[in-house]
Write a protein that holds these residues in place. Structure first.
Motif, short mmCIF file in Angstrom:
data_model
loop_
_atom_site.label_atom_id
_atom_site.label_comp_id
_atom_site.label_asym_id
_atom_site.label_seq_id
_atom_site.Cartn_x
_atom_site.Cartn_y
_atom_site.Cartn_z
N LEU A 132 26.61 45.21 38.77
CA LEU A 132 26.44 45.75 37.41
C LEU A 132 27.41 46.91 37.19
CD1 LEU A 132 22.57 45.56 36.94
CD2 LEU A 132 24.32 44.25 35.73
N ARG A 133 27.60 47.74 38.22
CA ARG A 133 28.57 48.84 38.09
C ARG A 133 29.97 48.27 37.89
NH1 ARG A 133 25.96 53.14 36.28
NH2 ARG A 133 24.12 53.54 37.54
N THR A 134 30.26 47.18 38.57
CA THR A 134 31.57 46.54 38.37
C THR A 134 31.72 46.09 36.92
OG1 THR A 134 31.51 45.77 40.64
CG2 THR A 134 33.12 44.71 39.21
N ALA A 135 30.67 45.48 36.39
CA ALA A 135 30.71 45.02 35.00
C ALA A 135 30.92 46.20 34.06
CB ALA A 135 29.43 44.28 34.64
N LEU A 136 30.27 47.33 34.37
CA LEU A 136 30.42 48.52 33.54
C LEU A 136 31.85 49.06 33.64
CD1 LEU A 136 27.01 50.25 34.38
CD2 LEU A 136 27.64 49.21 32.20
N ALA A 137 32.42 48.99 34.83
CA ALA A 137 33.80 49.45 35.02
C ALA A 137 34.77 48.55 34.27
CB ALA A 137 34.15 49.50 36.50
N LEU A 138 34.41 47.29 34.13
CA LEU A 138 35.29 46.35 33.45
C LEU A 138 35.16 46.46 31.93
CD1 LEU A 138 34.76 43.27 35.77
CD2 LEU A 138 36.87 44.57 35.51
N GLY A 139 34.17 47.22 31.46
CA GLY A 139 34.09 47.45 30.02
C GLY A 139 32.74 47.22 29.38
N ALA A 140 31.74 46.77 30.15
CA ALA A 140 30.40 46.65 29.56
C ALA A 140 29.89 48.06 29.22
CB ALA A 140 29.45 45.96 30.53
#
Ligand SMILES: Cc1cc2nc3c(=O)[nH]c(=O)nc-3n(C[C@H](O)[C@H](O)[C@H](O)COP(=O)(O)OP(=O)(O)OC[C@H]3O[C@@H](n4cnc5c(N)ncnc54)[C@H](O)[C@@H]3O)c2cc1C
Ligand SMILES: Nc1ncnc2c1ncn2[C@@H]1O[C@H](COP(=O)(O)O)[C@@H](O)[C@H]1O
Lengths: 308, 250
Positions: free
Chosen positions: B72-80
């Motif tokens: 989820l942190r990766t998704a947030l880093a990608l722009g979520a």
């Protein structure tokens, strides 16, 4: 027990895989009905009626089923599923689209791409790109199953099932067909071909795929590709063999300029005989190849075509 | 319009798995884990929709153990923009995931839900279709192009014979195929920023969904190994072997 097999068809023809799915149904045991849904599918129904072991072919012929929209087909299947204990179909992109929808609407699990039947409730299926084989048991009242055709030998075509019309019209109204671009090819279907020759990134570009044509002509082969070749735009997506493309198991698979990533192997390693042509002698594809030829494909392919 | 993306924590796609000696399951101890590749494509598509001004907010959802917060942190880093974790240590099958996602959909009312077409561990290819069924939405599976146009979305799908385009009324479910886009890499400053973005944790109990499954895993076995083959020295030798030894050509 009674089983509903959903026929896979295309262009007014029953595709070969339905005979493999009926074989899986036969292994489960019980009465087997086949559902043919589409528009103008009387001919498909007649073909389905010849599949050995089938009792009844049920035909839902209506414009709402013309393009196999998942929303409509799943509603139709749910309307017909009644007392069936199993619903089976192949693992075509069409079935993969509507079958999980059927399962969810019936509040049961789906068992995807079985390769073997152990009993009426226990099945084997590959997981992790085929690097492990899971045996799973389902206690659901209705078992919704897709079947990997390569796991079952097709039934004969000497049956004479009764054909019955079904007048259920289900239109969910949330989706509509816009258009379709289908690859036209004189060659056999990838999934059904006895010989498949596939090119990878090593082919260099799309034009070079012509080097495979002559060989495919001589062997009556279908032409496939790795994902890298598809991604690079050499060839269209429907040629991709692998974990997330098509699964093939021909008598002979020839991999040309393909390194042998696990995702590619997942789609072809059950082929009877595998040939690899690659200039890198350490390419992992050689670990699964029965016959490996280390060499430059641009030299090897013309020679091979000449020798056949 | 909000866009919801479902991301799953799975084994890294480069890792070759091993089956446990007792054949109870695959062995995932000390194995590198990552976001399912098809989910990376889903996140990328959602972020691009936001960049185009079509989406107003991108919400990433994952169901799984504590560790799936990494994805989820990766998704947030990608722009979520924010993330929701449904925390459970139980194995969850696709039907349960779809039911949990349906609850999140009910709460968040997204215009579009994007999932991967398939998780590379279970190879199920079910969840998006099930979610669409449970919410009564239309579905555009195996998407290689997604075009939102007012109240509907046109999805071009990769099908066996080529490509098919369907039109779905919104809200709708889309599942991604490999050629939909090429996911970006997260940049270090974005990874730092992601740590401060909101991540809500819920439980299946709070959402009122049971994760019990009627399907049991009886056994996991390694596949039949292929016998190692031979290297041939020439095209002549290859043709001879295929004709006379393997007898697959005449
Ligand atoms: C989620 C996911 C799903 C995937 N699904 C699939 C799938 O379904 N199918 C699939 O194929 N891949 C799939 N992949 C991609 C896979 O991981 C590999 O990247 C891909 O298979 C590599 O394709 P390739 O072997 O053609 O290319 P490469 O790995 O680049 O190999 C090219 C080979 O060609 C050889 N070569 C080059 N020039 C010559 C020459 N002149 N003569 C002879 N040999 C030559 C090289 O030695 C090399 O071995 C997937 C990946 C992911 C992440
Ligand atoms: N545990 C999970 N958490 C979040 N999303 C999931 C989960 N399992 C499956 N999905 C989503 O569903 C897609 C298809 O998975 P599957 O149906 O398991 O092959 C994945 O790519 C995810 O987008």
């Amino acid at each position: 027990m009674s089983i509903l097999v959903i026929a896979d068809h295309h262009d007014g023809q029953l595709t070969g895989t339905t005979a493999n799915v009926v074989a899986a149904a036969t292994a489960i045991g019980g009465d087997i009905d086949v559902l043919v849904a589409g528009e103008g599918v009387a001919g498909v129904a007649e073909q389905a009626a010849t599949l050995a072991g089938v009792t009844r072919v049920r035909v839902a012929d209506n414009a709402v089923y013309a393009h196999q929209l998942a929303e409509n087909i799943s509603a139709l299947v749910v309307a017909l599923v009644g007392d069936y204990s199993h619903v089976l179909s192949g693992a075509s992109t069409t079935a993969k689209n509507f079958m999980p929808r059927v399962a969810a609407l019936k509040d049961v699990a789906q068992i995807s791409e079985i390769i073997a039947v152990e009993s009426a409730d226990t099945f084997r299926r590959p997981i992790y790109a085929g690097n492990a084989i899971a045996t799973v048991k389902s206690d659901d009242v209705l078992k919704v199953i897709t079947v990997r055709a390569t796991g079952f030998d097709p039934v004969a075509r000497d049956g004479q099932a009764a054909i019955e019309a079904v007048d259920v019209v289900e239109n969910a109204g949330v989706s509509s067909f816009v258009n379709e671009t289908l690859a036209e090819s004189e060659r056999p279907e990838l999934g059904a071909a006895k010989v498949v020759i596939s090119g990878g990134r090593g082919m260099g570009n799309g034009e070079n795929f012509a080097l495979l044509d002559g060989i495919a002509d001589k062997l009556g082969a279908a032409i496939g590709a790795s994902r890298a070749a598809v991604d690079a735009g050499f060839v269209p997506n429907d040629m991709q063999v692998g974990q997330t493309g098509k699964i093939v198991a021909p008598d002979l698979y020839i991999a040309v300029g393909i390194s042998g990533a696990i995702q590619h192997l997942a789609g072809m390693k059950d082929s009877k005989v595998i040939v690899a042509i690659n200039k890198d002698e350490d390419a992992p594809i050689f670990q699964v190849a029965d016959y490996g030829l280390v060499g430059d494909l641009f030299e090897v392919l013309p020679q091979l075509e000449a020798k056949l | 319009m909000k866009v919801l993306v479902a991301v799953k924590r799975v084994i890294d796609y480069n890792v070759k798995i091993r089956v446990k000696a007792d054949q109870s399951d695959v062995d995932l101890t000390n194995v590198k884990m990552a976001m399912n590749p098809f989910c990376e494509i889903a996140v990328e598509e959602a972020v691009r929709l936001k960049e185009k001004g079509v989406a107003t907010e991108v919400i990433a959802v994952s169901i799984g153990p504590k560790a799936s917060q990494e994805q989820l942190r990766t998704a947030l880093a990608l722009g979520a923009d924010r993330a929701i974790q449904v925390l459970t240590d139980d194995p969850v099958d696709s039907l349960a995931v779809a039911k949990l996602l349906a609850k999140v959909v009910e709460e968040e009312q997204p215009g579009l839900v994007i999932l991967g077409k398939q998780s590379i561990d279970a190879d199920n290819n079910q969840t998006g279709q099930m979610l669409a069924a449970l919410t009564g939405m239309g579905q555009g599976t195996f998407a290689s192009e997604v075009v939102v146009d007012g109240e509907s979305v046109n999805v071009t799908r990769e099908i066996d014979g080529g490509l098919q385009t369907v039109k779905l009324s919104l809200p709708a479910v889309v599942t991604t195929d490999l050629r939909l886009n090429e996911p970006r890499y997260a940049k270090l400053p974005d990874i730092m920023k992601a740590k401060k973005k909101p991540l809500d944790v819920k439980t299946p109990e709070e959402l009122g969904v049971s994760t019990a499954s009627k399907v049991t895993l009886v056994k996991v076995a390694p596949p039949a190994e292929r016998q190692g083959g031979i290297k041939v020295g020439s095209v002549d030798e290859l043709v001879d072997k295929l004709k006379n030894e393997a007898k697959v050509i005449s």
